[in-house]
Design a protein around this motif. Sequence first.
Motif, mmCIF file in Angstrom:
data_model
loop_
_atom_site.group_PDB
_atom_site.id
_atom_site.type_symbol
_atom_site.label_atom_id
_atom_site.label_comp_id
_atom_site.label_asym_id
_atom_site.label_seq_id
_atom_site.Cartn_x
_atom_site.Cartn_y
_atom_site.Cartn_z
ATOM 1 N N ASP A 1 52.059 37.217 -14.422
ATOM 2 C CA ASP A 1 52.220 38.855 -14.606
ATOM 3 C C ASP A 1 53.118 39.938 -15.097
ATOM 4 O O ASP A 1 53.158 41.216 -15.199
ATOM 5 C CB ASP A 1 50.990 39.822 -13.341
ATOM 6 N N PHE A 2 54.152 39.171 -15.607
ATOM 7 C CA PHE A 2 55.554 40.267 -15.371
ATOM 8 C C PHE A 2 55.194 40.889 -16.951
ATOM 9 O O PHE A 2 56.190 41.738 -16.558
ATOM 10 C CB PHE A 2 56.624 39.193 -15.768
ATOM 11 N N GLN A 3 54.337 41.256 -17.700
ATOM 12 C CA GLN A 3 54.448 42.229 -18.512
ATOM 13 C C GLN A 3 52.772 42.657 -18.729
ATOM 14 O O GLN A 3 52.334 42.828 -19.924
ATOM 15 C CB GLN A 3 54.285 40.649 -20.292
ATOM 16 N N SER A 4 51.943 42.555 -17.633
ATOM 17 C CA SER A 4 50.720 42.388 -17.761
ATOM 18 C C SER A 4 50.814 43.648 -16.598
ATOM 19 O O SER A 4 51.015 44.716 -15.714
ATOM 20 C CB SER A 4 49.658 41.551 -17.069
ATOM 21 N N THR A 5 49.587 45.344 -17.589
ATOM 22 C CA THR A 5 49.748 46.328 -16.736
ATOM 23 C C THR A 5 48.566 46.380 -16.051
ATOM 24 O O THR A 5 48.012 47.386 -14.922
ATOM 25 C CB THR A 5 49.328 46.458 -17.959
ATOM 26 N N ARG A 6 47.710 45.359 -16.208
ATOM 27 C CA ARG A 6 46.343 44.951 -14.807
ATOM 28 C C ARG A 6 46.610 43.921 -13.705
ATOM 29 O O ARG A 6 45.602 43.675 -13.443
ATOM 30 C CB ARG A 6 45.173 44.735 -16.223
ATOM 31 N N MET A 7 47.633 43.205 -13.866
ATOM 32 C CA MET A 7 48.224 42.431 -13.497
ATOM 33 C C MET A 7 47.323 41.638 -13.132
ATOM 34 O O MET A 7 47.202 40.284 -12.542
ATOM 35 C CB MET A 7 47.849 42.622 -11.646
ATOM 36 N N ASP A 8 47.099 40.986 -14.220
ATOM 37 C CA ASP A 8 46.900 39.294 -14.939
ATOM 38 C C ASP A 8 47.278 38.481 -15.106
ATOM 39 O O ASP A 8 48.379 39.790 -15.637
ATOM 40 C CB ASP A 8 44.966 39.914 -15.379
ATOM 41 N N LEU A 9 47.165 37.555 -14.978
ATOM 42 C CA LEU A 9 48.056 36.532 -15.264
ATOM 43 C C LEU A 9 48.462 35.820 -16.551
ATOM 44 O O LEU A 9 46.454 35.562 -17.571
ATOM 45 C CB LEU A 9 47.837 34.942 -14.196
ATOM 46 N N ASP A 10 49.230 35.438 -17.678
ATOM 47 C CA ASP A 10 49.489 35.068 -19.213
ATOM 48 C C ASP A 10 50.091 34.173 -18.777
ATOM 49 O O ASP A 10 51.283 33.929 -17.339
ATOM 50 C CB ASP A 10 49.697 36.525 -19.844
ATOM 51 N N LEU A 11 49.505 33.149 -20.005
ATOM 52 C CA LEU A 11 51.349 31.902 -19.911
ATOM 53 C C LEU A 11 51.967 32.224 -20.804
ATOM 54 O O LEU A 11 51.965 32.580 -21.603
ATOM 55 C CB LEU A 11 49.926 30.656 -20.797
ATOM 56 N N TYR A 12 52.934 32.106 -20.519
ATOM 57 C CA TYR A 12 54.288 31.992 -21.277
ATOM 58 C C TYR A 12 54.821 30.423 -21.223
ATOM 59 O O TYR A 12 54.958 29.572 -20.353
ATOM 60 C CB TYR A 12 55.417 32.634 -20.595
ATOM 61 N N MET A 13 55.934 29.779 -22.378
ATOM 62 C CA MET A 13 56.713 29.096 -22.990
ATOM 63 C C MET A 13 58.440 29.869 -22.841
ATOM 64 O O MET A 13 58.402 31.038 -23.218
ATOM 65 C CB MET A 13 56.486 28.410 -23.904
ATOM 66 N N SER A 14 59.538 28.572 -21.783
ATOM 67 C CA SER A 14 60.395 29.026 -22.027
ATOM 68 C C SER A 14 61.087 27.541 -22.480
ATOM 69 O O SER A 14 60.709 27.095 -22.077
ATOM 70 C CB SER A 14 61.179 29.508 -21.025
ATOM 71 N N HIS A 15 62.298 27.317 -23.081
ATOM 72 C CA HIS A 15 63.068 26.830 -23.554
ATOM 73 C C HIS A 15 64.674 27.150 -22.808
ATOM 74 O O HIS A 15 65.530 27.879 -22.163
ATOM 75 C CB HIS A 15 63.759 26.059 -25.445
ATOM 76 N N MET A 16 65.065 25.721 -22.380
ATOM 77 C CA MET A 16 66.787 25.655 -21.197
ATOM 78 C C MET A 16 67.866 25.835 -22.741
ATOM 79 O O MET A 16 67.648 25.102 -23.658
ATOM 80 C CB MET A 16 66.907 24.211 -21.215
ATOM 81 N N LEU A 17 68.764 26.496 -22.906
ATOM 82 C CA LEU A 17 69.820 26.963 -23.766
ATOM 83 C C LEU A 17 70.761 26.092 -23.237
ATOM 84 O O LEU A 17 70.649 25.409 -22.023
ATOM 85 C CB LEU A 17 70.030 28.699 -23.489
ATOM 86 N N GLU A 18 71.794 26.020 -24.315
ATOM 87 C CA GLU A 18 73.218 25.128 -24.053
ATOM 88 C C GLU A 18 74.057 25.515 -22.746
ATOM 89 O O GLU A 18 74.381 24.993 -21.856
ATOM 90 C CB GLU A 18 73.506 25.623 -25.063
ATOM 91 N N ASP A 19 73.860 27.371 -21.927
ATOM 92 C CA ASP A 19 74.587 27.513 -20.847
ATOM 93 C C ASP A 19 73.926 27.476 -19.998
ATOM 94 O O ASP A 19 73.849 27.959 -18.882
ATOM 95 C CB ASP A 19 74.831 28.893 -21.143
ATOM 96 N N GLY A 20 72.349 26.380 -19.761
ATOM 97 C CA GLY A 20 71.271 26.313 -18.732
ATOM 98 C C GLY A 20 70.696 27.441 -18.856
ATOM 99 O O GLY A 20 70.648 27.032 -17.434
ATOM 100 N N LYS A 21 70.872 28.452 -19.226
ATOM 101 C CA LYS A 21 69.247 29.675 -19.006
ATOM 102 C C LYS A 21 68.562 29.260 -19.579
ATOM 103 O O LYS A 21 68.437 28.996 -20.009
ATOM 104 C CB LYS A 21 70.425 30.882 -18.800
ATOM 105 N N TRP A 22 67.304 30.249 -19.413
ATOM 106 C CA TRP A 22 66.102 30.066 -19.444
ATOM 107 C C TRP A 22 65.994 30.963 -20.922
ATOM 108 O O TRP A 22 66.526 32.342 -20.715
ATOM 109 C CB TRP A 22 64.464 30.403 -18.450
#
Length: 681
Positions: free
Chosen positions: A287-308
């Motif tokens: 819910d980190f981008q929500s103004t109404r506290m509802d849940l959404d789906l996100y996608m993230s990839h692993m970078l070369e430095d090990g961070k997302w």
Amino acid sequence: MKIMASGRSLFGWFIFSAMLFYHKNAYSQERLINRGIKYFERGNYATALAHFESNSDSIVMSNELVHYMSQSYLELHQPQKAKELIEKLSQMDEANTYNLIRANYQLEDFSSAMNLVNQSHHLDDPAFRNLKNKIGNTMEHYDNKKGYIVQNFGSKVNSTHREYSSVIFNHYNTLLFTSRKDSTKKSDIDGLSFETIYKTTIDSNNNWTLPKALATDLVKDKRHDATVQIFSNGKKMISYHDGKLYSSFLKDNVWQIESEFNFHNQLASDTHCFITTDEKTIYFASDFQSTRMDLDLYMSHMLEDGKWSEPEPLSELNTDYDEDSPFLADDGTFYFSSRGHNSIGGYDIFRSSFNEENGSWSKPINLGYPINSVGEDTYYSVHGKVGYLTSSRLGGYGSLDLYRLFLFNKVKIEGHVASKNGQIPLANVEIDLEYDSLFIRSYTDINGNYSLYMPINKEMHVTFIKDSLDIHEDDYIVNVSFKDQNNNEFNFFIGANDSEPKAIANLNTHPKVKEINIDIKNDFEENPFIAVVPNTRESYWVDSLNLVYEKSSYSQNKSHEMNSIVKVLYFDYDQYELSNSNQKLLDSLCESSLVYNNVSSVHILGHTDSRGGSRYNQQLSWQRANAVYEYILDKKILINNFLVKGVGAKKPIMKGDNEASHSENRRVEITFHQYEQKNEL
């Protein structure tokens, strides 16, 4: 006079004391109710109900209090209690009418729910209109039930509290799940115990062992610990702890914290995720981008430095409501749960796929009933031909239960029928299989071999008949285990040589059901030994008659009914033999072009009048239908799919206890189904 004065003084003191007690008690009740309302407004329905119920026997139930209580029952998945409470009201207001409709809806009494909506005079209210649309949508899903089997994990795993988010691994022999069992007095803000991870395994008898709390160094009092995913060949685990996701590894039988998943720097709750096999892509709900506290789906990839990488929202899948519990199957299908997309319950499970060419997600498809229900259905995962989900559907042990799902409902059983010592094959044995209201027949060949599609997890009554004599009958149930290869052989050894066969028996149920244990290869490939027969085609499913052992064309989902032609034969009272007039009618049918004109199946349904017992009428109606079937069979017409069934006196075409009605109801209906082939997506 003194005595009278003393008596009046005592009576006055008693009245004063009673009034003081009444006012104190009324004030105390009011305080408890007000506290209950405050808990209700915070979403703590369990504690709110505890306050409301402590006064329910001693106060008059107002519409407002009934609304609070019934709403709490509904939120805690107790619709029967909500319905019983509301129906005690002498007058219904709009809020309680709405809750009564919801209660009937959650109880799957859709006709009552729809009647209440139409009679409510509140259809100008958007909430009532939306609820009416939801009921209609749900009725369509239930009418088109898919051919899947949904099994509760049982009382060893599920309880009267909440169990959810199952994680299966170790060749489907080990299960992790989250529970909010009432094992401690400590509870969260919602009045329920904190989440705890439990583990259970399958024992040598193929039963789940008593679950035990999982050993992890993250477990603490007054915090949530929940299951998410096992990955890296069972060596790593993702779990949820108070709004954050963590990766752990197993060391000395204890899960040790490895790292926290940091997808963003905002104060939010990341509830669930799925990491791919190569551990380079992760899908998560937040819910980190929500103004109404509802849940959404996100996608993230692993970078070369090990961070997302910066999270990318799955815009085509997200709605104004909650999306949660993402899962990517080995065949590339993406599953998630959502309260949006016109769901039929709370959360429903949907599927989608990613198009590499245009870089977009396909339109979400509701998995339908019985995967989804009027309850909450979420935390879905699928491994080949078996799935797992969490649901608050009817028939469970508590608010949320764990379920296993077979993505098929018929299994092809092959083997042979032989004498008890297995030395003598029994040829031309008629095998009659009955379950629910369906009847299926097969025969052994000259070597005693048979092939028959049987329903899984349903009690069946099976009768073996040779030369018009019953040589064996018993109750059976098919159990399926998932292995690396198919093993669908089951042999029937019948003591036909030990004693003389007895005359055909009537339909009796046996106290002990024998098990037919079958192994099915578990992968995403097509399997010729299983079939998926949806509810709308169940009555058409006749897989083996006239020594025809191939699956009916109906199981292929490629045919549509064009036309049905019905012919009716009538019978004398208490008779099932074919009269001369009935034989002539059947002769004309078999000689006409009708039976060769694109007829894919023939349904033969026997009926009786209302006189006689239900068991007797059931048998008589089947004898009538079977007499017609045997006559047509002798004509050797080129139709392979038959359904032969007796329905007793359950479906009269004329009502009334008179001879005119009885004579119309003593009948056999022969329906010739014509189909054309069409391709379906």
